[in-house]
Structure formats: structure tokens, C-alpha cells
Motif scaffolding. Sequence first.
Motif, mmCIF file in Angstrom:
data_model
loop_
_atom_site.group_PDB
_atom_site.id
_atom_site.type_symbol
_atom_site.label_atom_id
_atom_site.label_comp_id
_atom_site.label_asym_id
_atom_site.label_seq_id
_atom_site.Cartn_x
_atom_site.Cartn_y
_atom_site.Cartn_z
ATOM 1 N N GLY A 183 -22.991 2.695 37.227
ATOM 2 C CA GLY A 183 -22.156 2.575 36.045
ATOM 3 C C GLY A 183 -22.707 3.376 34.899
ATOM 4 N N ASP A 732 -10.825 -7.314 30.099
ATOM 5 C CA ASP A 732 -11.589 -6.769 31.208
ATOM 6 C C ASP A 732 -10.603 -6.461 32.329
ATOM 7 O OD1 ASP A 732 -13.893 -7.359 29.759
ATOM 8 O OD2 ASP A 732 -14.244 -9.249 30.814
ATOM 9 N N VAL A 749 -13.951 -2.325 34.395
ATOM 10 C CA VAL A 749 -14.194 -1.944 33.003
ATOM 11 C C VAL A 749 -14.260 -3.237 32.209
ATOM 12 C CG1 VAL A 749 -13.437 -0.637 30.983
ATOM 13 C CG2 VAL A 749 -12.876 0.187 33.289
ATOM 14 N N VAL A 752 -12.714 -3.539 27.451
ATOM 15 C CA VAL A 752 -11.948 -2.298 27.491
ATOM 16 C C VAL A 752 -11.767 -1.704 26.100
ATOM 17 C CG1 VAL A 752 -9.698 -1.301 28.054
ATOM 18 C CG2 VAL A 752 -10.743 -2.979 29.596
ATOM 19 N N ARG A 776 -18.258 -1.472 25.548
ATOM 20 C CA ARG A 776 -17.496 -1.202 26.769
ATOM 21 C C ARG A 776 -18.428 -0.649 27.849
ATOM 22 N NH1 ARG A 776 -13.323 1.864 24.966
ATOM 23 N NH2 ARG A 776 -14.728 3.657 24.878
ATOM 24 N N THR A 777 -18.333 -1.222 29.043
ATOM 25 C CA THR A 777 -19.120 -0.746 30.182
ATOM 26 C C THR A 777 -18.198 -0.522 31.365
ATOM 27 O OG1 THR A 777 -19.646 -3.036 30.795
ATOM 28 C CG2 THR A 777 -21.268 -1.854 29.474
ATOM 29 N N ILE A 778 -18.533 0.489 32.150
ATOM 30 C CA ILE A 778 -17.733 0.898 33.297
ATOM 31 C C ILE A 778 -18.643 0.975 34.514
ATOM 32 C CG2 ILE A 778 -16.270 2.727 34.251
ATOM 33 C CD1 ILE A 778 -15.693 3.583 31.349
#
Length: 786
Positions: A183, A732, A749, A752, A776-778
Motif C-alpha cells: 500500500g 471506506d 481505500v 476516501v 487516506r490510505t490505499i
Amino acid sequence: MKFSAIQIGVLALVASANSATAQQAPVAPAASNESTVVPEVLITATKRTTSLQKTPVAVTALDAAALEDAHVQTIQDVTNLVPSFQATGQGDHGVITMTMRGIGNDSAKTEYADPEVAFFVDGIYSPRPEGATALLFDVDAIEVLRGPQGTLWGRNSTVGAVNMQTVKPKLKEFSGSVSGGIGDYARLGARAALNVPTGDNSALRIAVIHEQHDGYVKYQTLPNISLADQRAAFLAGGGDPAQFQPINPNNYVTNGPRYNAQDQSGVRVSWLYQPSDRLKWNISYERFQDRGTPNMNLMQTPRAGQDEWSALIDTAPFLHRDVNTFRSRVDYAVTPDISLAYIAGYSKFSGSSTFDQDGGRVLPTSFTTGGDFQANNTVWSKYSSNSHELQLQSTGQREVDWQLGAYYAAEDNGIRFDIPIMHGTQQGSVAWQGSFIQPKETVDSRAVFGQATWNTGNVHLTGGLRYTSDKRTNQGGNGYTWNYDATVPQVPLTPNIDPTKPGQGYNPSVPSNEGRYKGSKTTGLARLSYDVDKNHMLYASVATGYKAGGLQDGGRTYDPETLTNYEVGSKSSFMGGALRINNALYYEDFKDFQFSSPVTNPDGSHSFVTSNVDGAKVWGFESEIQAKLSPDDKLALALSYTHTKLGFLVAGSNDYALPFCPDLNSNCLNVTGNIMPHAPKFSAHLNYQHTFRMANGDTLIPRVSVHHETKSELSIFNLGPEDQQAAYTKFDIGLRYQGPKQFWVDAFVRNVGDKRIKTSAMNGANVWVAQYLPPRTIGVNAGIDF
């Protein structure tokens, strides 16, 4: 089975007409994927296995699939899935504190204070808050019990309990799973589990996990302050021209590990031995290791030109924690009608950390003027705990279901915690500094309990009592504070300095922290439930819980806090089992609230003070709704409304800029009638997912989670917008591909909209800072089950 627009409208109408809750995601589906029935959920909230819909307790049950869908790694991730549940990050100790139904204590992160929400793993209490931040891996289910659980679950479950059930070995089965993920923020994750038979009557399970990502907080560089301006500020502050020195930019951190980083690993080895149907023994060893970094306090209004996820750092982050834990449970069927269980656990923790408490909030004007340097350093921390519980209970369906138990737990804790505070920079003169050294603090807790339910037709009457006796000691503990001896060099306190030795510039506090506490409490439960029919159940209960008293600086004691909870609830199934709605309406009478905070005493010394105050009145409702809209559509909705009002309290804290109180000769504020922190009036969480079925049998499952809550206070002081988290909505999303031979890929995600969501705030330096949920993390995970 297809739902028409009218049916969906009826579903929404029924949901809105029901008041509040006690349920959530399924555990171990009993039906096929084609079913439109919400699967049955089996729970252990009453320390026996029962159906969630037949258990008159406000409880949320989350299975492994629900936890994976929500990308849950810590208890803080669980909170959005449970009504009336909040968690806050506490940077200097790297821990998470929990609030439920408006009751909690942000200071329950040290060896002095215990949490109001008890945390259990496989039914074994985890006494220190660090246990709640351990990686949640190879988890079978998490049950969150709301309301006092003092009868069956014991002390410190004042307002609720969380019980995590790990996956147990299975006989005669070779199975396992392997997965990995990547990620942003250089996230890397891997986990694996393997179940191996070790004979006809035994099995072994090994589970491992590692999760890491870079820190979210960037390093700022010290702004250019001309030597002329530095010299002028130094002289204006009364400095001797001959003593002037320029600010050393090398004292500020510009590279290396960042704050808010993760680097955690865990391994668990479990063994099951079952020589007969009457005897079963589960035993496990678990090691948790944390090499991440603490979470930083960030300026709520960044300086011009600076990123909101950045800070001017003069103390490099460091966090080193190791936890080794043994757990054991032996179950024996004494007769066909009576079972005996012995549950035991042992845990040993060691840790240390460094934390930049000032966070560069105020810029220095010279090496010893303007801002300040403050570090909060845990030089060493250690604890060991063990617990033993014996349970004897009836089995099967009887006119009277009963259980009896005896419990013993002990802790041995120690810590050295240093706070150096310097004027301007770490080159400056001492503003104040001290070391709190507690070499041995002990806890001894003993209890006996019993509970019985009389079943007559559709009516079930339950009563229970628990008697607990607690002892605490502080042996050799003291605080050592800077004595401003002109002959001793003014340098920040470090682990290389022993403040207990004469000539180092420190004096011990008088009186010392040595002391003893002894107390006892009886808690109880009375509950009446009524089965309207096979699909509907009503209940009403009165339950009490308490958190033990203890010791504080100066060897002074504080009293237990207690809570009485009055509750009515319902559990219902509609539309042939396609819709379930569980509700709870409660009123809490909270007394002798233990408010803990760091304060400055009239003589200038610092101490950590815990006071018993009037308490609070809390009421609210919760509703959890689950629906199988079609064989391919699942929906879960959690709602809560919470109203809190604090009783009489005049409070002080060094973490906040408060007015001066002449009567107390210190800074304080009357907070009587204020709203309790971390208790939004209204919150709602929606999970929805749809399964697309491909011709070859593969599936594609998109999902969305929406969390909304109204404004919430972040401290008991209610100091305005900076001391609040404004109303927000967070999304999310995820997409899971389930391929052949149990291969899967899951992309997600989180957050968002990249919302900046505060979990705590303070303005001790007259500059508002806060800690935040992650940006935000992906990421994407992939794995195979076999």
C-alpha cells in the motif's frame, strides 16, 4: 428472493421505528451463500455458548470475515463497527484508550490508572492498555459487551468489556492460509496460519503476522532566524552577552523514522489436546513485538507554508515494546449436566519510548527563549501479570441454569518516566524536569461470583453477584525533580543520569509515592427477559460495575468508581429471518468518577493526580440492523444516540491552558454540567456489499462503509471548536475478487475523502494541537486459503 422498492421501504421504516441495539456481523455462517437468512450468531457473553438473538445482553459480535472486510488491525479500527464505542490515540505511551457509552478516561494509559472498558483475549483479562493495541491476527471473533459486566467479567469492566477469541486448532484437519499486501506509505503486510494434526487427539496451529508502513508525519526544517535576531531576543530575556550561543540546527530531526509509523510483528502457537469428549485443553504462546513510532501531536492550524501532516521535531521517535503471553483453558465435563473450566494466563511486558511532547508548536527566538523543549521519555517500563479463574456451571437446557466461579489475578509493574523541559531549545536553561521512578507496584485481586437463570415458559429471570477484594502497593516509588542547583550543569535529563544519586541536581519528592490501598466491592445483576415468540425477545436489567481504587503520587489513595446501568432492550427477526433488529435503551448513574491528569502543584512541583468527583449521568439508545436484501446483498447498520452530563468537578491539567483559581492556588476550571469527551450525540455506521457472480463460479464483491457522527468534545473542559471534533462523514471502500481454489485479492481505500479527524486535543502551550486518525490510505492484499 428479490426485494421490491416497497419492501425496502418497509425495511427502512421498521429500522427507524426501533429504538436501539445489541448485535452486528455474523459469526460462522450456518446457511449457504444463496440464503436470504441472516446467519445465526453464537456468542460467549454470558460465559456459555448461546445464540445472540436469545441472549438478553447488548453485545456486538464481529467474525473474522467482518474484521477483514473492515481492514481491522487494532481496537481503534473496531470502534466504528460498534455503537457507542470510541477510542483515542495517546502518543507518548503508544497506547489506545477506550470509551463506551460516554464513559472513559484518556489518562488510563499509565501504571496508575486502569481503563473503564476491560479487554480480554480468550476470556483472559489484559490489564495494561498496551494489550489493546496488539495486532488482531488469526482472530475468530470479537465480542463487544456494552454496559457494566461486573458480575461475570469482574473489575474494571465498569461500562463494558471486549473479548477477542483467537482461532483454535482443529482435530484431524490440515489447513491454512497465506496472504500478503502492499500500500501507500510503503505499507507491507504478511500473515500466515497453519493447522496440523499431531495425532488423533491433538492438533497444532501456528499463526504469524507482520505489518509495517512509514510514518505519516513529515519533518519540518527550522526556519532561518538571523543571528542578530537571536542575540536580540536573548538579551531582551535578560541573558548575559558572554553566554550567547546560536541555535544548533542539528538538534532538530530531519530524517530517519517518522512519527505515526507502524512496524509490528506477532506469532502465536496454539495446541489442542482432546483425549475424550469429556476433556479438552487449549494452550497457546504468543509474542507481540512493536518497533514502530508513537503518534505525534500536530498543530491544528499549521504554520504558513507547512503541511498539516508535519511537525518541527527535536526528539526523535522511538518505541520498543515486547509482550510474551501464555494462555490456557481446560474444560472437563464432570457429569452430563455439569462442566468445569480452568482458565489461566500469564503475560510479561517490557518497553521504552521517546516522544516529542512540545511538537515544535512554538518557535524558539534564541537558544533559550521563545519556545521550549519537552520530551516525554519512558526509559523503561515492565509488567508481569497472571490470572486464574475456575468456573463450574450447568450444561444443557434446564429449569435453572447456574454458574459459580472463583478468580485470582496479580500484577507486578515498574516504570521510569522522564520529563525534561528546557527554555527555548535543549541548549537552553532548565524550565522544569523530573523523573518518576516506580520500581515495584503490585496489584492483588480476588473474587467469587455466581449467576443463575430461572426459566419458566417464555419468562427468564436472572440474578447474579460478585464479591471482589483488591490490594495495591507502591514500594520504593518516588518522583525526583530538578532543584536548580547552580553548581550542576543545566542539561536535559537522559537515561545516563541517575536522579536518585546526590549531586545530580535532583531532590526526591516528600512524601514519597510509597503506599498501600485495600478495598472491596460487591457488584450484581438482575434481569428479566420474555420471549414474545420465536422471533422476538424483550428484556430489562439493572447491573452494576466498578473500577478499583488505587494509589497516586505522594502515596495518597483514591476510591473506586461505580456505575449502575438501567436498560431495556429487544431482539427481533423479521421477513423470515432476512432482517434482524436489536435495540437497547439505557440510563447510567456514574459515581465517584476517577479523573486523572498531570498538574503543577502550588510549590511548582509536578505530579499526576487522580481525584474522585461527583460522576455523571448518561442515557442513550443503540440500534443494530442486519439485512440480507437478496442472496447477493448484505447490509448492516449501527446507530447510537448518547446524552452525557458531568457532575460537580473543578479540574486542573497541564495539558490545557486554564485560568488561575485563587482558592486552589493553581490553574483549574469548573466543568460541572459539561459534556463528557468522546461521546457524540448521534453516530451511524453503514456497511453494504454486493456479490457479482461470474460464469466460472468466481465472485467480485464491492463494499462500502459510511461512518457519520455529530460533534464531539475531546476533553471534559469543553473549550470550544479546537477542543472538539466537528461533525463528519467518512467513507471506506473495497473490492474483493474470490477466484478458484480459494485464491483471493482484496483492494481497499480507507478514509476516501482524506478527512482530518481528531481523536484528542490539548493547548498546554497556548497552541492547539491534536492527534488524528490516519489520512487516506490505499492498499491491496492477496492470499490463498487451503
